[in-house]
Write a protein that holds these residues in place. Sequence first.
Motif, PDB file in Angstrom:
ATOM      1  N   PHE A 146      26.832  39.477  49.862  1.00  0.00           N
ATOM      2  CA  PHE A 146      27.045  39.278  47.991  1.00  0.00           C
ATOM      3  C   PHE A 146      27.825  40.118  47.355  1.00  0.00           C
ATOM      4  CE2 PHE A 146      22.017  37.984  49.812  1.00  0.00           C
ATOM      5  CZ  PHE A 146      22.596  36.732  48.701  1.00  0.00           C
ATOM      6  N   VAL A 147      27.763  41.453  48.022  1.00  0.00           N
ATOM      7  CA  VAL A 147      28.923  42.352  46.878  1.00  0.00           C
ATOM      8  C   VAL A 147      30.390  41.572  47.293  1.00  0.00           C
ATOM      9  CG1 VAL A 147      29.592  44.520  47.195  1.00  0.00           C
ATOM     10  CG2 VAL A 147      27.196  44.432  47.786  1.00  0.00           C
ATOM     11  N   LEU A 148      30.887  40.911  47.965  1.00  0.00           N
ATOM     12  CA  LEU A 148      32.332  40.781  48.035  1.00  0.00           C
ATOM     13  C   LEU A 148      32.952  39.158  46.882  1.00  0.00           C
ATOM     14  CD1 LEU A 148      33.586  40.235  51.855  1.00  0.00           C
ATOM     15  CD2 LEU A 148      34.158  41.571  50.222  1.00  0.00           C
ATOM     16  N   LEU A 149      31.183  38.804  47.254  1.00  0.00           N
ATOM     17  CA  LEU A 149      30.595  37.894  45.921  1.00  0.00           C
ATOM     18  C   LEU A 149      30.766  38.019  44.831  1.00  0.00           C
ATOM     19  CD1 LEU A 149      28.484  34.848  47.660  1.00  0.00           C
ATOM     20  CD2 LEU A 149      30.663  34.507  46.912  1.00  0.00           C
ATOM     21  N   ALA A 177      34.549  38.941  43.165  1.00  0.00           N
ATOM     22  CA  ALA A 177      35.141  37.604  43.496  1.00  0.00           C
ATOM     23  C   ALA A 177      34.997  37.331  41.372  1.00  0.00           C
ATOM     24  CB  ALA A 177      35.358  36.595  44.267  1.00  0.00           C
ATOM     25  N   LEU A 178      33.645  37.197  41.989  1.00  0.00           N
ATOM     26  CA  LEU A 178      33.208  36.799  40.774  1.00  0.00           C
ATOM     27  C   LEU A 178      33.535  37.746  38.770  1.00  0.00           C
ATOM     28  CD1 LEU A 178      30.333  35.039  41.381  1.00  0.00           C
ATOM     29  CD2 LEU A 178      32.426  34.110  40.956  1.00  0.00           C
ATOM     30  N   ASN A 179      33.578  38.345  39.086  1.00  0.00           N
ATOM     31  CA  ASN A 179      33.424  39.625  38.321  1.00  0.00           C
ATOM     32  C   ASN A 179      34.639  40.473  37.455  1.00  0.00           C
ATOM     33  OD1 ASN A 179      30.573  39.387  37.479  1.00  0.00           O
ATOM     34  ND2 ASN A 179      30.015  40.744  39.254  1.00  0.00           N
ATOM     35  N   VAL A 180      35.404  40.944  39.102  1.00  0.00           N
ATOM     36  CA  VAL A 180      36.613  41.716  39.008  1.00  0.00           C
ATOM     37  C   VAL A 180      37.791  40.749  38.840  1.00  0.00           C
ATOM     38  CG1 VAL A 180      37.876  43.823  40.102  1.00  0.00           C
ATOM     39  CG2 VAL A 180      35.369  43.471  40.485  1.00  0.00           C
ATOM     40  N   GLY A 239      36.731  41.884  46.983  1.00  0.00           N
ATOM     41  CA  GLY A 239      35.621  40.477  47.009  1.00  0.00           C
ATOM     42  C   GLY A 239      37.114  39.077  46.128  1.00  0.00           C
ATOM     43  N   GLY A 240      37.707  39.824  44.788  1.00  0.00           N
ATOM     44  CA  GLY A 240      38.610  38.823  44.613  1.00  0.00           C
ATOM     45  C   GLY A 240      40.008  38.965  45.063  1.00  0.00           C
ATOM     46  N   PRO A 241      40.914  39.481  44.848  1.00  0.00           N
ATOM     47  CA  PRO A 241      41.784  39.610  45.918  1.00  0.00           C
ATOM     48  C   PRO A 241      41.517  38.650  48.161  1.00  0.00           C
ATOM     49  CG  PRO A 241      41.898  41.375  45.959  1.00  0.00           C
ATOM     50  CD  PRO A 241      40.454  41.356  45.166  1.00  0.00           C
ATOM     51  N   LEU A 242      40.283  38.816  47.918  1.00  0.00           N
ATOM     52  CA  LEU A 242      40.254  37.875  49.045  1.00  0.00           C
ATOM     53  C   LEU A 242      39.919  36.862  49.073  1.00  0.00           C
ATOM     54  CD1 LEU A 242      40.246  38.493  52.627  1.00  0.00           C
ATOM     55  CD2 LEU A 242      37.601  38.573  52.386  1.00  0.00           C
TER      56      LEU A 242
END
Length: 326
Positions: A56-59, A62-65, A185-188
């Motif tokens: 959830f935090v990774l997602l 990815a969506l916000n940063v 999250g974003g880079p991954l």
Amino acid sequence: MNRNAPFDFARLLACCAVIILHVSAGYLYQYGSVPSYQWHFANAVDSAVRWCVPVFVLLSGALNVTSKNTHYSGFLTRRLTKLSLVIIFWSAAFFAYAGIFDANDMVTRLLAGQPYYHLYFLFLIGGLYLLTPAFASYTKAVGDRQAIITGLVCLIIAMAAWAITDRRMTAFTWFIPFIGYYLIGGPLSRKPLSLSIAVTGFVISYLVTVIGTWLLVEHFGPGAIGLYLYNYLSPSVIWMSICIFSIFVRLPVKSTSLLVSLSAVTLGVYVLHPMILETLQKWMPIVLPSMGAVKTITLLSVVTVVLTFALAFGAAHIPLLRKVFR
């Protein structure tokens, strides 16, 4: 609005995983009090879904940063206004549900960031939202590789702190140990692990969690030390979460109306599910014959998932409830 189908799918499965985790968790504290095979089944199931909250935090990362969220005004106005409403509504709902009407008790629980045991996640996400523009600006300036390194360093520090402290959090600190997940999250999501590495890594980390938990509980009992590998910042769960997130990102999932509709109500499912689960746990022994862990965990998980999604989906179509269910 363009949808990211793998993200929707990951969000949906993570939400189901949270429910399965809470269904099976009760057996884990009964080591030695329930038949061995029942405890081991619960351990195997619970270990398999320990990635749920980190994903959830990774997602969210990815969506916000992202480069479009480097300014505070627009981002915080959108996110925190809605989150504040969700926290107020569901805190009040669970205070009423649990029969908590003492003002001092309510304030204490709110300051601890746990009006009910699972609602800490709302405070966790709120803290990350507050720093999102700073994280987004940092990632934009240094690039994905450096952001991943920084995130991993944060996770290592959090892992060490989580292992040696009493882990007592407040509404203002829940987010701190999860900064590493949020940053990577974003880079991954843009450069996930290869499928072979991710699958192999997930299997190994799962086995480490299952076997390691069994050995630790056998020696130390089902307490903080015995269940150490279950926490979201243990080495095995960190690696498991990174691996399964990479798997989700690489899945050739196509967006469908059903996937979008179910993914859209995962907030409502997450916050509502303890009410459904605990009601079922109360009434199931009365209306059904006694069952072992295998049947109980399976039945409770399926029924709780189906009922909670159905109720959340229905509530999300009621104008007055829409904003606190999706």
